[in-house]
Design an enzyme around this catalytic site. Sequence first.
Site, short mmCIF file in Angstrom:
data_model
loop_
_atom_site.label_atom_id
_atom_site.label_comp_id
_atom_site.label_asym_id
_atom_site.label_seq_id
_atom_site.Cartn_x
_atom_site.Cartn_y
_atom_site.Cartn_z
N ASP A 1 32.00 56.46 98.41
CA ASP A 1 31.43 57.34 99.41
C ASP A 1 30.36 56.66 100.28
OD1 ASP A 1 29.71 57.18 97.22
OD2 ASP A 1 30.06 59.25 96.61
N ASN B 1 25.65 68.48 88.67
CA ASN B 1 26.51 69.65 88.87
C ASN B 1 27.99 69.33 88.63
OD1 ASN B 1 27.17 68.10 91.06
ND2 ASN B 1 26.58 69.58 92.62
N HIS C 1 29.67 66.77 89.95
CA HIS C 1 30.42 66.12 91.03
C HIS C 1 30.84 64.70 90.64
CE1 HIS C 1 26.51 64.61 93.20
NE2 HIS C 1 27.02 63.64 92.50
N GLU D 1 31.86 68.04 95.57
CA GLU D 1 30.99 69.06 94.99
C GLU D 1 31.82 70.17 94.33
OE1 GLU D 1 28.04 68.24 94.73
OE2 GLU D 1 26.98 67.80 96.58
C1 F6R Z 1 27.81 57.56 93.95
C2 F6R Z 1 28.51 58.81 93.67
C3 F6R Z 1 27.89 59.91 92.90
C4 F6R Z 1 27.00 59.45 91.75
C5 F6R Z 1 26.33 60.65 91.07
C6 F6R Z 1 25.36 60.23 89.99
O1 F6R Z 1 28.62 56.69 94.71
O2 F6R Z 1 29.60 58.95 94.12
O3 F6R Z 1 28.90 60.74 92.39
O4 F6R Z 1 27.75 58.73 90.82
O5 F6R Z 1 25.65 61.40 92.01
O6 F6R Z 1 24.30 59.56 90.59
P1 F6R Z 1 23.23 58.75 89.74
O7 F6R Z 1 23.98 57.61 89.13
O8 F6R Z 1 22.22 58.27 90.75
O9 F6R Z 1 22.69 59.67 88.72
#
Ligand code: F6R
Length: 241
Positions: free
Chosen positions: A67, A136, A138, A143
Amino acid sequence: MEIIKVANYEEMSTVAGKRIAERVRNNPNIVLGLATGSTPQGVYQYLIHDFKINGTSYKNVTSVNLDEYVGMDPEDPNSYHYFMRKNLFDHINMVNENVHVPNGVANNLDEECIRYEQGIKELGGIDLQLLGIGENGHIGFNEPGTPFSSRTHIVTLSENTRKANSRFFASIEDVPKQAITMGIATILDSREILLLASGEKKAKAVARLLKQGISEDFPASSLKQHKNVTIIADQDALKYS
Ligand code: F6R
């Protein structure tokens, strides 16, 4: 889903890093799906160390990132392009042309989504996708409520996600409101998936993933439909599991 329980963040990073380095050595042309955020930073440090010590080569490796924030220039220190360069690519022998991150500043974002999805297809798909998990549930920036059939698309980030990611920005107002993300179907097409979770903040999401059923309200539950998923989680993340 195979679950590997580890003691802490360091062990999670080492176990995941070893697996990725081994996959790269066994398949020098591997297509790696990569993630940003706090979770994979230790893995990338492991890979850099392994590159220096063992000489694992990334010369023929291709990467596709999950992303990117909409409106974020690749040179912006908060962009995921920049994150990947600073945390990994600048320190190993990846070839620039083989690095793919969605373009958050494309003139036509819908076309960019199609281009990105098509690019993954042309590469022959993703061999190994690395994932973190949102509080959450994701995965990527898919989401809750995202259809499991989704392909690369533009998302409006939830308040919850913007708040969680505001730690990287001066204030929550600076966190972009939209992102481009691979879709859930794009992620599920990967031949192997490695999901990492560390820390108490992830414990509720991990418990829901492990204990409850499949629902579009909880994007990570889509992984239960995949045949080759490994979860590496530490004690704190497994607190309620
Ligand atoms: C990042 C991504 C997100 C993260 C998730 C956890 O490229 O796609 O899904 O993996 O938000 O983020 P952290 O690792 O910062 O807790």
